[in-house]
Structure formats: structure tokens, C-alpha cells
Design a protein around this motif. Structure first.
Motif, PDB file in Angstrom:
ATOM      1  N   SER A  68       0.596  -0.712   0.051  1.00  0.00           N
ATOM      2  CA  SER A  68      -0.577   0.128  -0.126  1.00  0.00           C
ATOM      3  C   SER A  68       1.529   1.133   0.370  1.00  0.00           C
ATOM      4  CB  SER A  68      -0.533   0.051   1.554  1.00  0.00           C
ATOM      5  OG  SER A  68      -2.005  -0.580   0.737  1.00  0.00           O
ATOM      6  N   SER A  69       1.478   0.953   1.142  1.00  0.00           N
ATOM      7  CA  SER A  69       3.185   2.721   1.195  1.00  0.00           C
ATOM      8  C   SER A  69       3.307   2.219  -0.003  1.00  0.00           C
ATOM      9  CB  SER A  69       3.782   2.098   2.078  1.00  0.00           C
ATOM     10  OG  SER A  69       3.380   2.327   3.459  1.00  0.00           O
ATOM     11  N   ALA A  70       3.869   1.646  -0.996  1.00  0.00           N
ATOM     12  CA  ALA A  70       4.146   1.400  -2.277  1.00  0.00           C
ATOM     13  C   ALA A  70       3.398   2.560  -3.299  1.00  0.00           C
ATOM     14  CB  ALA A  70       5.364  -0.352  -2.979  1.00  0.00           C
ATOM     15  N   LEU A  71       2.464   1.598  -3.318  1.00  0.00           N
ATOM     16  CA  LEU A  71       1.117   2.380  -4.626  1.00  0.00           C
ATOM     17  C   LEU A  71       0.817   3.444  -3.878  1.00  0.00           C
ATOM     18  CD1 LEU A  71      -0.820   1.326  -6.957  1.00  0.00           C
ATOM     19  CD2 LEU A  71      -2.526   1.779  -4.436  1.00  0.00           C
ATOM     20  N   VAL A  72       0.535   4.456  -2.833  1.00  0.00           N
ATOM     21  CA  VAL A  72       0.308   5.374  -2.160  1.00  0.00           C
ATOM     22  C   VAL A  72       1.534   6.056  -2.623  1.00  0.00           C
ATOM     23  CG1 VAL A  72       0.056   7.469  -0.647  1.00  0.00           C
ATOM     24  CG2 VAL A  72      -1.698   4.589  -0.586  1.00  0.00           C
ATOM     25  N   THR A  73       2.422   5.985  -3.014  1.00  0.00           N
ATOM     26  CA  THR A  73       3.557   6.812  -2.676  1.00  0.00           C
ATOM     27  C   THR A  73       3.901   6.804  -3.750  1.00  0.00           C
ATOM     28  OG1 THR A  73       4.750   5.886  -0.555  1.00  0.00           O
ATOM     29  CG2 THR A  73       6.343   7.605  -1.734  1.00  0.00           C
ATOM     30  N   THR A  74       4.293   5.881  -4.893  1.00  0.00           N
ATOM     31  CA  THR A  74       4.584   6.261  -6.325  1.00  0.00           C
ATOM     32  C   THR A  74       3.149   7.363  -6.995  1.00  0.00           C
ATOM     33  OG1 THR A  74       5.498   3.768  -6.334  1.00  0.00           O
ATOM     34  CG2 THR A  74       4.844   4.796  -8.601  1.00  0.00           C
ATOM     35  N   ALA A  75       2.214   6.857  -6.414  1.00  0.00           N
ATOM     36  CA  ALA A  75       1.195   7.955  -7.309  1.00  0.00           C
ATOM     37  C   ALA A  75       1.682   9.216  -6.835  1.00  0.00           C
ATOM     38  CB  ALA A  75      -0.489   7.432  -7.087  1.00  0.00           C
ATOM     39  N   VAL A  76       1.660   9.832  -5.239  1.00  0.00           N
ATOM     40  CA  VAL A  76       1.393  11.150  -5.179  1.00  0.00           C
ATOM     41  C   VAL A  76       3.039  11.932  -6.038  1.00  0.00           C
ATOM     42  CG1 VAL A  76       1.931  12.575  -3.476  1.00  0.00           C
ATOM     43  CG2 VAL A  76       0.318  10.672  -2.905  1.00  0.00           C
ATOM     44  N   VAL A  77       3.819  10.368  -5.629  1.00  0.00           N
ATOM     45  CA  VAL A  77       5.139  11.490  -6.413  1.00  0.00           C
ATOM     46  C   VAL A  77       5.331  11.922  -7.250  1.00  0.00           C
ATOM     47  CG1 VAL A  77       7.812  11.235  -6.859  1.00  0.00           C
ATOM     48  CG2 VAL A  77       6.739  10.856  -4.232  1.00  0.00           C
TER      49      VAL A  77
ATOM     50  N   ASP B 242     -11.202   5.094   3.373  1.00  0.00           N
ATOM     51  CA  ASP B 242     -10.831   4.175   3.798  1.00  0.00           C
ATOM     52  C   ASP B 242     -10.317   3.248   1.712  1.00  0.00           C
ATOM     53  OD1 ASP B 242     -10.517   2.921   5.963  1.00  0.00           O
ATOM     54  OD2 ASP B 242     -13.075   2.743   6.682  1.00  0.00           O
ATOM     55  N   THR B 243     -10.595   4.069   0.843  1.00  0.00           N
ATOM     56  CA  THR B 243      -9.667   3.653  -0.451  1.00  0.00           C
ATOM     57  C   THR B 243      -8.137   4.481  -0.669  1.00  0.00           C
ATOM     58  OG1 THR B 243     -10.736   5.939  -1.527  1.00  0.00           O
ATOM     59  CG2 THR B 243     -11.908   3.632  -1.348  1.00  0.00           C
ATOM     60  N   TYR B 244      -7.423   4.404  -1.194  1.00  0.00           N
ATOM     61  CA  TYR B 244      -6.035   4.622  -1.826  1.00  0.00           C
ATOM     62  C   TYR B 244      -6.408   5.552  -2.328  1.00  0.00           C
ATOM     63  CZ  TYR B 244      -3.862  -0.493  -1.672  1.00  0.00           C
ATOM     64  OH  TYR B 244      -3.852  -1.327  -1.806  1.00  0.00           O
ATOM     65  N   LEU B 245      -7.577   6.147  -2.990  1.00  0.00           N
ATOM     66  CA  LEU B 245      -7.649   7.801  -3.734  1.00  0.00           C
ATOM     67  C   LEU B 245      -7.727   8.838  -2.904  1.00  0.00           C
ATOM     68  CD1 LEU B 245      -9.784   8.125  -6.297  1.00  0.00           C
ATOM     69  CD2 LEU B 245      -7.604   7.942  -6.043  1.00  0.00           C
ATOM     70  N   ALA B 246      -8.522   8.276  -1.473  1.00  0.00           N
ATOM     71  CA  ALA B 246      -8.363   9.133   0.073  1.00  0.00           C
ATOM     72  C   ALA B 246      -6.907   9.414   0.974  1.00  0.00           C
ATOM     73  CB  ALA B 246      -9.034   8.135   1.057  1.00  0.00           C
TER      74      ALA B 246
ATOM     75  N   PHE C  26       9.422  11.456  -2.051  1.00  0.00           N
ATOM     76  CA  PHE C  26       9.182   9.788  -1.841  1.00  0.00           C
ATOM     77  C   PHE C  26       9.193   9.961  -0.171  1.00  0.00           C
ATOM     78  CE2 PHE C  26      11.806   6.089   0.072  1.00  0.00           C
ATOM     79  CZ  PHE C  26      11.249   4.955  -1.081  1.00  0.00           C
ATOM     80  N   LEU C  27      10.567  10.411   0.142  1.00  0.00           N
ATOM     81  CA  LEU C  27      10.080  10.242   1.849  1.00  0.00           C
ATOM     82  C   LEU C  27       8.768  10.970   2.792  1.00  0.00           C
ATOM     83  CD1 LEU C  27      12.428   9.641   4.271  1.00  0.00           C
ATOM     84  CD2 LEU C  27      13.728  12.524   4.007  1.00  0.00           C
ATOM     85  N   PHE C  28       8.705  12.171   2.323  1.00  0.00           N
ATOM     86  CA  PHE C  28       7.295  12.960   2.780  1.00  0.00           C
ATOM     87  C   PHE C  28       6.648  11.741   3.284  1.00  0.00           C
ATOM     88  CE2 PHE C  28       9.206  17.476   2.622  1.00  0.00           C
ATOM     89  CZ  PHE C  28      10.347  16.889   3.495  1.00  0.00           C
TER      90      PHE C  28
END
Lengths: 329, 268
Positions: free
Chosen positions: B63-72, B127-131, B194-196
Motif C-alpha cells: 500500500s505504501s509503495a502504491l500511494v507513494t508512487t502515485a503521489v510522487v 478507506d480507499t487509496y484515493l483518500a 518519496f521520503l515525506f
């Protein structure tokens, strides 16, 4: 090539003049800005405006909201628990901002005088606390400060067994213990900021000072400190904003306890908004915290801004700035 | 530059102490994570296996990898476009935009979380990734825009003029002249974001409180260490090391870029 460069210069100059007068905007440039702006407005600006609006209501998030004027703000400043929380924040400013800046200046000042062996290694390792998630930091410090943790073991080994305790569970030591964790998180960052500033100081200034017979303290006060003005300013801004928000570390170590001895505004914001359903009060507190942060950051920037005539009389100022924070807290 | 030998020794000693203190807490959880439950002193990876299965850290790290990749990825893309325009075009209202984003840089985002929760609840996204992804893009935009604007403004004007003379449009200049030389600036920005994003905790706590499948690694660790507080601290330590490991290994590779990026970029 030379011709085109010369031509390029001239329209540049005239466009600068035009900028001052009535402007000729490029409206199509908004297409480039729009996506970033949309994310920023929808997910940052709109929520801030909403927070300000909610702060003027009494609301549980379910039934209809009642407008109550400024009474949520009066509550923030008169409720003893809230005032206690704000005073905890000031204590933490000392540990999170003042102390790391002083330690960082001390170490960087020492390092400015000699060639450091293994500097790359020192830099990489000193920066480590900055990259760890605050939850990981909390887990490791909970271990260290626990009743049978390494800190108490060390104290017992050197004959200080009488002062051992559960540092995070004791009313008297929980807040300074969290402060100490904050100092640990920030001092390496401060030191590295100052080191990178020192690297850009003209070495001949030091040579000249030494020829004049200046000692290490004189050298630090009259050359190193004044040159580090921008770095001190940025270090204070980074550490102060970290100290004032600071939800993660407290939530994962003490959750504001024992009692309310480590409660800070951000803990109350979370609890009021998501557990006690006091949405108006949570918002008022969040707005106060935001204004407080902006005011303190503004003061730091004003106090440490680059004076136009780098006159000698401006040199003592940066030396005092960290001290000012100390007195406030 | 003559300095007494004793000073060289003292400075290095103090530096060693400061470094030891900086490293000790992480080192101590690595050591206790390898300690067996019996007191035989032998090292074991059993705690990792235990933490991995009990705490669901496989899913949390994914989950962290997915969220971080999308945000960055999204932040860098929109920040490049906006930074280019703000550095080289006459954007209407640019001063107000930059002023607001400067506020965004120092803002305690506690002030945004309650309305964010309500807004995302209205959109049925809690409770979704988009949130997790959408608000963190918004919060990362100020840093990204300032960073890229500073880089694009540092590109010599002659380079852009030459391309314009050749008849290149503004977008072609962006794509074919500026982006190819922006690599190092973007790489540093990616590292910082990525760090933040990887370490973000409060937003995760509020926006994905119930759904274990989308919980990020720091949030999973917080729940796990809270629940396991009474039980074996060595297993909690192993969980903490698991959560820190991706960041620490990335740091080993990228530390030079990250440190110079933060210490020098912050002053700009």
C-alpha cells in the motif's frame, strides 16, 4: 549566434520595463499552472477556509450546526486544558528548535576550523534520524526509555539507579523526554544545514582573522555566525513548524499522557474532531495553531532577514535569536 | 591554517559521540529484533516472520509503495508544468499563487484534516487509496512547484531563445529543451517527496482508519505496536525495522543527493 544573443537581450530589457507598467499577461500559461493549482486549491485552500467557517459553529458533525460567534475561540484561550497544551508547545519549542540549533551551531563551528576525516560518513549517519518514520522513532525510543530499557540499565551501571524510572510514563519527565526525542530528530539536520553554509564562506576571511590574532570564539562570532544567517533562519523555520505540529511522535509515544502531561494542541484537534465530536472547538484550535505558526515563522524571518548593508552592527543578532526562543519557553 | 593537534582530536571525538547518539536508537531496534525469546543470546529472524504474518506488513508495504508512487509521480508532473510556466511565462496572478503556496509550505496541516475527512466522506472515498493519494498531492504541490520553478529559472535564457528562434513552441521547448536537462533536479525532488509521503502518518490515521487492505506501513506499525505493547518488544522492533527498511535502503543509495538537496535547496 552572437547576433541572436544580442537581439535576445534587447526584447528582454523592454519586457522588463513593460512588466512594471500595465502588464501583458500570457493567459494561455494558465493551462500549465492549472493542474497544480487545482490540487492545491481543492485539497489545501478549501479545507482551510472550511476550518475557519466551522470554527464559528457548535457542531457534532451529524445534527445541524449552531452559529456561536467567537465562543470557540474564547474556549481555546480560557479552557485550562487548552492553555496547558499551548504551554507544552512552548516547552517543546525549546527542545525541538532552540536546543538543536545551538548544538548544530556548536558542532558546525568546531568543524569549520579543521579538516574532518570521514566527513561523508558523519554526514550520512547524522542525517539518519530525519529519514525514519516518526512511528519507527517512537517505537525505538519507547524501548530506550522503558523501565528496563538501555537508558535505565546504563544509569544503574554508573550508580544512578535511584533516578531510574519509566521516563515516558512519569508525570514529571514525560514532556522533557519527548522533547529530548525531538532534539535527537533535529540536531543532525541543523548541523548539516550549517555545515553546507560554512562550506560557502570564503576561507580567506578565516585566514585574515587568524593573522589578526582572533581566537576560535572571536572567529565564530564575527565570521561564521553572520554568514550563517540564511541557514539559521531556515533551520528555525523547519524545526519550529515541526515542534508545533508534532502529532505523530506524541501520539505514538504517550498519546498525550500520563494524564494530560504531554497533551499538545494537535492531540486535542484530533481527539475533539474524531473522538469527542466537538468539531467547532477542534477547528478553532486548528486555526489558532496555524496563526501561531505563521506568526512565529514571520517573526523569525523578520529577525534574521538579510540586512541590505551587511553592517558590522548586525552581527550579534543571529547569536541572540536561538536564545530568544529559550526565554519564551 | 594551523590548528592545535588537540583541537583536531577533541572535535573528532565530539563528532563521534554526536554520530553515535544519532545512530543508536535505530541500531538498538535492529539488535533487539534479532534477539530470540529465550535468553541464550543467539540471533534469529523468527521475530520478522512473526511480525510479517501477524501485522500484515506485506500488504502494508505494498500500500505504501502504491500511494507513494502515485503521489510522487503526479506531483512531479504537475509541478514541472507549473514551475516552467511560473519561471518563463507571464502568469496572471502568479504573486498570489506563490504567496499562497509559501503559506502551504509552513502550514500545520492539522488545520486541513477535519474538512478533508468530511469532503472525502461526501465523495465516498474514505478507506480507499484515493483518500490517501489526492490530499497528499495537494500538500506536496507547494514544495514541488517552488523546487521546479527555481530550477527552470536557473536555465540560461539563451538556451530558450535559441529554441524559440528555431520556431519551437512553448510546449516543445518544455519537452525537448528543458525536460532533458531537468533530470538531476527532478531526481532530488522525487527523493524528498518519496521520503515525506512514505512516512506520512496523521493523514493515514484519519483517512483510512478501518480498511486494513489500504493501510500504509507507518499506520500498520502504529496499530501493531499499540496492540502488541504488552507482548514481545522484540517482535515490535522487527516490525519497525521492516517499515524502515525500504527508506533506509533507498537512503544508502541516495543519501548524497538527499542531504545536499535538503540542506542547500531549503535555503533557496
Amino acid at each position: 549566434m552572437t547576433v541572436s544573443r544580442a537581439e535576445a537581450k534587447r526584447p528582454e530589457a523592454s519586457s522588463k520595463r513593460r512588466r512594471q507598467g500595465s502588464s501583458r499577461y500570457s493567459w494561455s500559461s494558465l493551462f500549465y499552472v492549472a493542474p497544480a493549482l487545482a490540487f492545491f486549491i481543492v485539497f489545501v485552500i478549501v479545507p482551510i477556509v472550511q476550518s475557519v467557517r466551522i470554527s464559528f459553529y457548535r457542531w457534532d458533525g451529524i445534527t445541524a450546526a449552531t452559529p456561536v460567534g467567537f465562543s470557540n475561540y474564547v474556549e481555546v484561550f480560557t479552557n485550562p486544558a487548552m492553555r496547558e497544551a499551548l504551554s507544552h508547545s512552548l516547552v517543546l519549542l525549546f527542545f525541538y528548535a532552540a536546543l538543536p540549533v545551538v548544538i548544530g551551531l556548536f558542532l558546525a563551528g568546531l568543524m569549520s576550523r579543521i579538516r574532518i576525516y570521514g566527513l561523508t560518513w558523519f554526514r550520512a549517519l547524522l542525517f539518519l534520524p530525519q529519514i525514519l518514520s516518526s512511528v519507527v522513532v517512537a517505537v525505538s525510543w519507547r524501548d530506550i526509555l522503558a523501565i528496563d530499557g538501555p537508558l535505565n540499565e546504563t544509569l544503574r551501571a554508573v550508580g544512578l539507579g535511584s533516578i531510574t524510572r519509566a521516563w515516558l510514563g512519569d508525570f514529571g519527565t514525560a514532556l522533557p523526554a519527548i522533547g529530548g526525542i525531538g532534539t535527537w530528530v533535529e540536531y543532525g539536520l541543523c548541523m548539516l544545514l550549517f555545515l553546507s553554509g560554512i562550506a560557502s564562506i570564503d576561507r580567506s576571511l578565516y585566514e585574515a582573522a587568524r593573522l589578526d590574532g582572533a581566537g576560535p570564539i572571536r572567529e565564530f562570532v564575527s565570521i561564521t555566525l553572520p554568514s550563517l544567517r540564511p541557514q539559521i533562519s531556515i533551520a528555525l523555520i523547519l524545526t519550529i513548524t515541526f515542534a508545533l505540529r508534532n502529532f505523530d511522535l506524541i501520539w505514538n509515544t504517550t498519546q498525550g499522557g500520563p494524564g494530560t502531561s504531554t497533551a499538545v494542541p494537535s492531540v486535542y484537534i484530533y481527539q475533539d474532531a474524531f473522538q469527542n465530536r466537538l468539531l467547532g472547538e477542534a477547528s478553532a484550535l486548528a486555526v489558532v495553531l496555524t496563526v501561531l505558526t505563521l506568526v512565529i515563522v514571520g517573526i523569525v524571518q523578520l529577525a534574521l532577514r538579510e540586512s541590505p548593508d551587511r553592517a558590522p552592527r548586525s552581527t550579534p543578532e543571529p547569536a541572540q535569536a536561538p536564545g530568544k526562543e529559550e526565554r519564551n519557553s | 591554517m594551523k590548528v592545535a593537534r588537540s583541537e583536531v582530536v577533541i572535535t573528532h571525538t565530539l563528532l563521534l559521540i554526536a554520530t553515535a547518539i544519532a545512530v543508536f536508537p535505530f541500531l538498538s531496534i535492529v539488535i533487539s529484533s534479532l534477539r530470540g525469546s529465550d535468553s541464550s543470546g543467539s540471533l534469529t529472524f523468527a521475530n520478522y516472520a512473526e511480525a510479517w504474518t501477524r501485522g500484515g506488513f506485506g500488504s502494508a508495504l505494498a500500500s505504501s509503495a502504491l500511494v507513494t508512487t502515485a503521489v510522487v509521480a503526479v506531483t512531479v508532473a504537475v509541478a514541472c508544468l507549473a514551475g516552467y510556466a511560473m519561471a518563463h511565462m507571464r502568469v496572471p496572478g502568479v504573486k498570489i499563487m506563490l504567496g499562497a503556496m509559501l503559506l502551504g509550505l509552513v502550514l500545520p496541516y492539522e488545520v486541513t484534516v477535519l474538512p478533508l475527512y468530511q469532503m472525502l466522506a461526501d465523495w465516498n472515498l474514505i478507506d480507499t487509496y484515493l483518500a490517501l493519494i489526492l490530499p497528499q498531492i495537494g500538500l506536496s504541490v507547494p514544495l514541488g512547484v517552488f523546487w521546479m520553478r527555481a530550477f527552470f529559472a536557473s536555465v540560461p535564457k539563451e538556451l530558450l531563445e535559441a529554441a524559440r528562434m528555431d520556431g519551437a513552441s512553448r510546449f516543445i521547448i518544455f519537452r525537448s529543451v528543458l525536460m532533458p536537462i531537468a533530470g538531476p533536479a527532478i531526481a532530488t525532488l522525487v527523493t524528498i517527496l518519496f521520503l515525506f509521503t512514505w512516512n506520512e502518518f496523521l493523514l493515514a490515521l484519519i483517512l483510512v482508519p478501518q480498511n486494513e487492505a489500504v493501510q500504509t506501513a507507518p499506520l500498520a506499525l502504529s496499530f501493531f505496536s499499540g496492540a502488541a505493547r504488552a507482548s514481545d518488544p522484540n517482535i515490535t522492533a522487527a516490525a519497525a525495522v521492516l517499515v524502515a527498511l525500504p527508506i533506509v535502503s533507498a537512503y544508502v543509495v541516495l543519501q548524497r543527493r538527499l542531504i545536499s538537496g535538503i540542506t542547500e535547496g531549503a535555503v533557496k
